[in-house]
Motif scaffolding. Structure first.
Motif, PDB file in Angstrom:
ATOM      1  N   PHE A  27       0.856  -1.208   0.049  1.00 49.67           N
ATOM      2  CA  PHE A  27       0.237  -0.167  -0.215  1.00 49.67           C
ATOM      3  C   PHE A  27       0.843   1.352   0.027  1.00 49.67           C
ATOM      4  N   VAL A  28       0.753   1.734  -1.276  1.00 49.16           N
ATOM      5  CA  VAL A  28       1.637   3.117  -1.327  1.00 49.16           C
ATOM      6  C   VAL A  28       1.094   4.297  -1.497  1.00 49.16           C
ATOM      7  N   GLY A  29       1.395   5.321  -1.011  1.00 52.46           N
ATOM      8  CA  GLY A  29       0.989   6.689  -1.223  1.00 52.46           C
ATOM      9  C   GLY A  29       1.749   7.394  -2.317  1.00 52.46           C
ATOM     10  N   ILE A  30       1.193   7.868  -3.284  1.00 56.58           N
ATOM     11  CA  ILE A  30       2.015   8.688  -4.443  1.00 56.58           C
ATOM     12  C   ILE A  30       1.573  10.029  -4.329  1.00 56.58           C
ATOM     13  N   TYR A  31       2.622  11.071  -4.304  1.00 59.89           N
ATOM     14  CA  TYR A  31       2.437  12.455  -4.051  1.00 59.89           C
ATOM     15  C   TYR A  31       3.084  13.242  -5.261  1.00 59.89           C
ATOM     16  N   ASN A  32       2.242  14.053  -5.583  1.00 64.23           N
ATOM     17  CA  ASN A  32       2.670  15.116  -6.591  1.00 64.23           C
ATOM     18  C   ASN A  32       3.090  16.606  -5.803  1.00 64.23           C
ATOM     19  N   VAL A  33       4.335  16.858  -5.802  1.00 66.32           N
ATOM     20  CA  VAL A  33       4.822  18.035  -5.247  1.00 66.32           C
ATOM     21  C   VAL A  33       5.328  18.851  -6.535  1.00 66.32           C
ATOM     22  N   ASN A  34       4.977  19.883  -6.958  1.00 62.28           N
ATOM     23  CA  ASN A  34       5.396  20.733  -7.860  1.00 62.28           C
ATOM     24  C   ASN A  34       5.857  19.963  -9.040  1.00 62.28           C
ATOM     25  N   GLY A  35       5.063  18.984  -9.665  1.00 65.48           N
ATOM     26  CA  GLY A  35       5.200  18.155 -10.641  1.00 65.48           C
ATOM     27  C   GLY A  35       6.406  16.958 -10.737  1.00 65.48           C
ATOM     28  N   GLU A  36       6.864  16.828  -9.325  1.00 65.72           N
ATOM     29  CA  GLU A  36       7.647  15.631  -9.115  1.00 65.72           C
ATOM     30  C   GLU A  36       6.941  14.601  -8.308  1.00 65.72           C
ATOM     31  N   TYR A  38       6.642  11.469  -5.816  1.00 70.02           N
ATOM     32  CA  TYR A  38       7.209  10.566  -4.680  1.00 70.02           C
ATOM     33  C   TYR A  38       6.158   9.529  -4.040  1.00 70.02           C
ATOM     34  N   ALA A  39       6.794   8.594  -3.846  1.00 67.70           N
ATOM     35  CA  ALA A  39       6.094   7.302  -3.288  1.00 67.70           C
ATOM     36  C   ALA A  39       6.555   6.985  -1.900  1.00 67.70           C
ATOM     37  N   ILE A  40       5.530   6.763  -0.788  1.00 64.82           N
ATOM     38  CA  ILE A  40       6.049   6.517   0.610  1.00 64.82           C
ATOM     39  C   ILE A  40       5.116   5.229   1.039  1.00 64.82           C
ATOM     40  N   ASN A  41       5.326   4.694   2.037  1.00 66.14           N
ATOM     41  CA  ASN A  41       4.462   3.883   2.620  1.00 66.14           C
ATOM     42  C   ASN A  41       3.105   4.689   3.010  1.00 66.14           C
ATOM     43  N   ASN A  42       2.163   4.060   2.740  1.00 67.76           N
ATOM     44  CA  ASN A  42       0.812   4.926   3.073  1.00 67.76           C
ATOM     45  C   ASN A  42       0.123   4.758   4.131  1.00 67.76           C
ATOM     46  N   ILE A  43       1.042   4.041   5.260  1.00 68.10           N
ATOM     47  CA  ILE A  43       0.355   3.773   6.552  1.00 68.10           C
ATOM     48  C   ILE A  43       0.942   4.531   7.581  1.00 68.10           C
ATOM     49  N   CYS A  44       0.544   5.284   8.580  1.00 65.11           N
ATOM     50  CA  CYS A  44       1.320   5.980   9.569  1.00 65.11           C
ATOM     51  C   CYS A  44       1.683   4.999  10.481  1.00 65.11           C
ATOM     52  N   PHE A  70       4.899  13.625   7.929  1.00 67.79           N
ATOM     53  CA  PHE A  70       6.170  13.217   7.273  1.00 67.79           C
ATOM     54  C   PHE A  70       6.352  13.858   6.032  1.00 67.79           C
ATOM     55  N   ASP A  71       7.706  13.981   5.711  1.00 66.45           N
ATOM     56  CA  ASP A  71       8.210  14.747   4.370  1.00 66.45           C
ATOM     57  C   ASP A  71       7.990  13.341   3.161  1.00 66.45           C
ATOM     58  N   VAL A  72       7.289  13.536   2.267  1.00 63.96           N
ATOM     59  CA  VAL A  72       7.007  12.790   1.475  1.00 63.96           C
ATOM     60  C   VAL A  72       8.260  12.467   0.272  1.00 63.96           C
ATOM     61  N   LYS A  73       9.363  13.454   0.480  1.00 67.77           N
ATOM     62  CA  LYS A  73      10.607  13.466  -0.330  1.00 67.77           C
ATOM     63  C   LYS A  73      11.477  12.425   0.367  1.00 67.77           C
ATOM     64  N   THR A  74      11.669  12.348   1.815  1.00 67.26           N
ATOM     65  CA  THR A  74      12.468  11.695   2.527  1.00 67.26           C
ATOM     66  C   THR A  74      11.911  10.577   3.559  1.00 67.26           C
ATOM     67  N   GLY A  75      10.616  10.722   3.716  1.00 64.72           N
ATOM     68  CA  GLY A  75      10.112   9.738   4.720  1.00 64.72           C
ATOM     69  C   GLY A  75      10.318  10.081   6.211  1.00 64.72           C
ATOM     70  N   THR A  87      10.418   5.216   1.630  1.00 63.03           N
ATOM     71  CA  THR A  87      10.171   6.039   0.600  1.00 63.03           C
ATOM     72  C   THR A  87      10.554   4.786  -0.612  1.00 63.03           C
ATOM     73  N   TYR A  88       9.753   4.934  -1.582  1.00 62.65           N
ATOM     74  CA  TYR A  88      10.443   4.029  -2.675  1.00 62.65           C
ATOM     75  C   TYR A  88      10.646   4.694  -3.942  1.00 62.65           C
ATOM     76  N   PRO A  89      11.454   4.224  -4.779  1.00 64.85           N
ATOM     77  CA  PRO A  89      12.107   4.905  -5.993  1.00 64.85           C
ATOM     78  C   PRO A  89      10.861   5.072  -7.005  1.00 64.85           C
ATOM     79  N   VAL A  90      10.748   6.199  -7.628  1.00 61.21           N
ATOM     80  CA  VAL A  90       9.787   6.480  -8.680  1.00 61.21           C
ATOM     81  C   VAL A  90      10.425   6.987 -10.019  1.00 61.21           C
ATOM     82  N   GLU A  91       9.867   6.541 -11.304  1.00 60.73           N
ATOM     83  CA  GLU A  91      10.318   6.905 -12.372  1.00 60.73           C
ATOM     84  C   GLU A  91       8.933   7.312 -13.125  1.00 60.73           C
ATOM     85  N   VAL A  92       8.928   8.264 -13.924  1.00 59.75           N
ATOM     86  CA  VAL A  92       7.839   8.619 -14.921  1.00 59.75           C
ATOM     87  C   VAL A  92       8.136   8.317 -16.341  1.00 59.75           C
ATOM     88  N   GLU A  93       7.429   7.400 -17.159  1.00 62.34           N
ATOM     89  CA  GLU A  93       7.736   7.183 -18.293  1.00 62.34           C
ATOM     90  C   GLU A  93       6.199   7.722 -18.975  1.00 62.34           C
TER      91      GLU A  93
END
Length: 108
Positions: A27-36, A38-44, A70-75, A87-93
């Motif tokens: 279960f992952v939370g995906i966040y859009n911060v200024n067009g970038e 980020y993916a983090i564990n979605n459970i507090c 939580f900082d979504v960039k660093t966890g 956190t988890y690595p993210v790529e956009v294709e």
């Protein structure tokens, strides 16, 4: 070895927001911060609140249950500073947001 899986599309995650998705059973939370993205564990880690239901301001997600942040960039936990989340690595294709849930990490 990194293995990226499609988690969402860019049009599903508006700037300044997040969504929750399952990626290969995680279960992952995906966040859009200024067009970038980020993916983090979605459970507090405090009491299991679902983070993407919280409030995203700049790059900080606030848990809807007890306001842990939580900082979504660093966890890293911004408040109260006791925990951190993976956190988890993210790529956009193209329009696809890809997440590698097999390489969890803690960033500094």
């Amino acid at each position: 070895m990194s293995r990226f899986f499609k988690a969402a599309t860019t049009d599903e995650v508006e700037p300044g927001s997040g969504i929750g998705v399952k990626v290969e059973g995680v279960f992952v939370g995906i966040y859009n911060v200024n067009g970038e993205y980020y993916a983090i564990n979605n459970i507090c880690p405090h009491l299991g609140g679902v983070l993407h239901y919280g409030f995203l301001e700049n790059q900080v997600i606030t848990c809807p249950l007890h306001l842990w942040q939580f900082d979504v960039k660093t966890g890293k936990c911004v408040w109260p500073g006791k925990e951190r989340i993976v956190t988890y690595p993210v790529e956009v294709e193209g329009n696809d947001i890809l997440v590698d849930v097999n390489t969890p990490r803690y960033l500094d």
